[in-house]
Motif scaffolding. Structure first.
Motif, PDB file in Angstrom:
ATOM      1  N   UNK A  26      98.483  -2.717  33.649  1.00  0.00           N
ATOM      2  CA  UNK A  26      97.092  -3.057  33.365  1.00  0.00           C
ATOM      3  C   UNK A  26      96.160  -1.939  33.810  1.00  0.00           C
ATOM      4  N   UNK A  27      96.473  -1.296  34.951  1.00  0.00           N
ATOM      5  CA  UNK A  27      95.665  -0.179  35.441  1.00  0.00           C
ATOM      6  C   UNK A  27      95.689   0.981  34.427  1.00  0.00           C
ATOM      7  N   UNK A  28      96.872   1.266  33.875  1.00  0.00           N
ATOM      8  CA  UNK A  28      96.993   2.321  32.862  1.00  0.00           C
ATOM      9  C   UNK A  28      96.189   1.951  31.621  1.00  0.00           C
ATOM     10  N   UNK A  29      96.303   0.711  31.178  1.00  0.00           N
ATOM     11  CA  UNK A  29      95.542   0.262  30.005  1.00  0.00           C
ATOM     12  C   UNK A  29      94.039   0.380  30.237  1.00  0.00           C
ATOM     13  N   UNK A  30      93.581   0.012  31.439  1.00  0.00           N
ATOM     14  CA  UNK A  30      92.155   0.119  31.763  1.00  0.00           C
ATOM     15  C   UNK A  30      91.692   1.575  31.739  1.00  0.00           C
ATOM     16  N   UNK A  31      92.517   2.462  32.262  1.00  0.00           N
ATOM     17  CA  UNK A  31      92.156   3.886  32.271  1.00  0.00           C
ATOM     18  C   UNK A  31      92.106   4.450  30.857  1.00  0.00           C
ATOM     19  N   UNK A  32      93.073   4.053  30.017  1.00  0.00           N
ATOM     20  CA  UNK A  32      93.052   4.532  28.630  1.00  0.00           C
ATOM     21  C   UNK A  32      91.844   4.000  27.880  1.00  0.00           C
ATOM     22  N   UNK A  33      91.405   2.794  28.218  1.00  0.00           N
ATOM     23  CA  UNK A  33      90.211   2.235  27.576  1.00  0.00           C
ATOM     24  C   UNK A  33      88.976   3.069  27.920  1.00  0.00           C
ATOM     25  N   UNK A  34      88.869   3.481  29.179  1.00  0.00           N
ATOM     26  CA  UNK A  34      87.748   4.335  29.601  1.00  0.00           C
ATOM     27  C   UNK A  34      87.822   5.680  28.880  1.00  0.00           C
ATOM     28  N   UNK A  35      89.012   6.259  28.810  1.00  0.00           N
ATOM     29  CA  UNK A  35      89.192   7.543  28.114  1.00  0.00           C
ATOM     30  C   UNK A  35      88.822   7.403  26.645  1.00  0.00           C
TER      31      UNK A  35
END
Length: 98
Positions: A26-35
């Motif tokens: 989920x942390x990776x998904x959240x970071x990709x969403x910001x990117x």
């Protein structure tokens, strides 16, 4: 580009031989969403294609290239005298991979 999903992140993590917990996924998904949002903002800037790419982040970056001067190097025998084990001109090291 397609959206990143939990399955895509898990698949990529498996290919990289790293296991991710659900929390890490989920942390990776959240970071990709910001990117992804940041890239969309950049892509919506008018005339962005006319902007010349930067070569360095600092405008006042100055570099000096030194003159390439050949210098005498240390004799190989002197270098090998510091090694515990060597064969001819090659240093012998312990095997570390099966």
């Amino acid at each position: 580009m397609s959206k990143f999903t939990k399955e895509v992140v898990d698949s990529l993590a498996d290919k990289l031989l790293i296991g991710l917990t659900d929390e890490e996924n989920q942390m990776v998904l959240d970071e990709f969403e910001v990117i992804d949002k940041t890239i969309n903002i950049i892509n919506n800037i008018d005339n962005i294609e006319k902007v010349e790419p930067m070569t360095h982040t600092l405008d006042d970056f100055v570099y000096e290239l030194r003159e390439d001067v050949a210098e005498e190097s240390v004799p190989i025998e002197d270098l090998l005298s510091n090694c515990d084990c060597h064969s001819a001109r090659e240093v012998e090291v312990p095997k570390v991979v099966g």
